[in-house]
Scaffold this motif. Structure first.
Motif, short mmCIF file in Angstrom:
data_model
loop_
_atom_site.label_atom_id
_atom_site.label_comp_id
_atom_site.label_asym_id
_atom_site.label_seq_id
_atom_site.Cartn_x
_atom_site.Cartn_y
_atom_site.Cartn_z
N ARG A 30 -125.24 52.62 -4.19
CA ARG A 30 -124.23 53.67 -4.03
C ARG A 30 -123.42 53.81 -5.33
O ARG A 30 -123.28 54.90 -5.88
CB ARG A 30 -123.33 53.30 -2.84
N ASN A 31 -122.90 52.70 -5.81
CA ASN A 31 -122.06 52.73 -7.02
C ASN A 31 -122.85 53.20 -8.24
O ASN A 31 -122.35 53.98 -9.05
CB ASN A 31 -121.49 51.34 -7.31
N ASN A 32 -124.09 52.70 -8.38
CA ASN A 32 -124.87 53.01 -9.58
C ASN A 32 -125.27 54.49 -9.63
O ASN A 32 -125.25 55.09 -10.70
CB ASN A 32 -126.13 52.13 -9.64
N SER A 33 -125.62 55.05 -8.47
CA SER A 33 -125.97 56.48 -8.45
C SER A 33 -124.79 57.30 -8.96
O SER A 33 -124.96 58.22 -9.76
CB SER A 33 -126.27 56.95 -7.03
N ARG A 34 -123.62 56.93 -8.49
CA ARG A 34 -122.42 57.66 -8.89
C ARG A 34 -122.16 57.55 -10.40
O ARG A 34 -121.72 58.49 -11.03
CB ARG A 34 -121.21 57.10 -8.12
N ALA A 35 -122.45 56.38 -10.95
CA ALA A 35 -122.13 56.12 -12.36
C ALA A 35 -123.30 56.41 -13.30
O ALA A 35 -123.21 56.15 -14.50
CB ALA A 35 -121.69 54.66 -12.53
N LEU A 52 -129.73 46.56 -16.40
CA LEU A 52 -128.86 47.72 -16.11
C LEU A 52 -129.03 48.71 -17.26
O LEU A 52 -128.98 48.32 -18.43
CB LEU A 52 -127.39 47.30 -16.05
N GLU A 53 -129.20 49.98 -16.92
CA GLU A 53 -129.32 51.02 -17.94
C GLU A 53 -128.36 52.15 -17.62
O GLU A 53 -128.19 52.50 -16.45
CB GLU A 53 -130.74 51.61 -17.96
N GLY A 54 -127.77 52.72 -18.65
CA GLY A 54 -126.86 53.84 -18.43
C GLY A 54 -125.95 54.01 -19.63
O GLY A 54 -126.21 53.46 -20.71
N GLY A 55 -124.88 54.78 -19.44
CA GLY A 55 -123.91 55.00 -20.51
C GLY A 55 -123.27 53.67 -20.92
O GLY A 55 -123.08 52.78 -20.09
N ARG A 56 -122.95 53.56 -22.22
CA ARG A 56 -122.44 52.29 -22.73
C ARG A 56 -121.19 51.81 -21.98
O ARG A 56 -121.10 50.65 -21.60
CB ARG A 56 -122.15 52.44 -24.22
N SER A 92 -131.82 53.50 -8.72
CA SER A 92 -130.39 53.20 -8.92
C SER A 92 -130.23 51.68 -8.93
O SER A 92 -129.38 51.15 -9.65
CB SER A 92 -129.55 53.82 -7.81
N MET A 93 -131.02 50.97 -8.16
CA MET A 93 -131.16 49.51 -8.30
C MET A 93 -132.38 49.08 -7.46
O MET A 93 -132.31 48.99 -6.24
CB MET A 93 -129.90 48.76 -7.84
N ALA A 94 -133.49 48.89 -8.15
CA ALA A 94 -134.70 48.42 -7.46
C ALA A 94 -134.52 46.94 -7.17
O ALA A 94 -133.88 46.22 -7.94
CB ALA A 94 -135.91 48.64 -8.35
#
Ligand code: FAD
Length: 139
Positions: A30-35, A52-56, A92-94
């Motif tokens: 839930r949190n990761n999809s949002r972020a 974890l991958e995404g914005g710095r 979003s988190m496997a």
């Protein structure tokens, strides 16, 4: 905003059963999809290995939150790199349970057929995670 990949391992503090993992994953997804964060978590009942991958700033913020979580300890950050593309964008988190850690895979990336991420190089850890993507359903 730069795209980054962060890899770490940690040791479970204990008592995290199947329902505990399910709860953790639901909240993470839930949190990761949002972020805008994607990634994968491997857990064998003793060790966690997570990418974890995404914005710095999003990935940094999440890692700080995760570091303070009493469900694990002895966190070791293995890698934090700027990347040009994601490897785990479908999730979003496997989640990978120990049953997916086959002897063949563990021997390909490690020194024994036991999951001991602290005895694996950063490259081997990422190699193992990447190899584990293939059989997963998209979440
Ligand atoms: P909730 O998940 O609703 O939790 C509320 C609070 O209770 C939090 O402070 C949480 O730490 C605490 N809590 C909940 N259950 C327990 C429990 N059984 N024992 C002790 N404390 C508990 N979060 C993400 O958002 N994304 C991730 O990818 C992610 N990966 C994680 C990987 C690992 C190995 C661990 C241990 C935790 C991970 N978390 C992840 C959880 C993270 O540490 C925070 O708990 C979570 O981000 C807080 O989300 P929330 O605000 O929605 O609170």
């Amino acid at each position: 905003m730069y795209l980054v990949r962060l890899l770490y391992l940690s040791k479970a503090t204990g008592g995290l059963g199947t329902s505990g993992i399910e709860k953790l994953l639901l909240s993470a997804q839930r949190n990761n999809s949002r972020a805008g964060i994607s990634g994968m978590l491997v857990f064998n009942g003793e060790y966690f290995l997570q990418v974890l991958e995404g914005g710095r700033s999003e990935v940094n913020g999440l890692y700080q939150r995760i570091s303070a979580d009493p469900r694990h300890q002895e966190l070791l950050m293995l890698q934090m790199d700027e990347i040009s593309e994601r490897l785990f964008s479908d999730w979003s988190m496997a989640y990978v349970p120990s049953s997916s850690l086959t002897r063949e895979l563990l021997l390909r990336y490690g020194v024994s057929d036991e999951f001991q991420p602290m005895l694996m190089s950063n490259h081997s850890c990422l190699g193992l995670l990447t190899a584990l993507r293939a059989p997963l359903a998209v979440v």
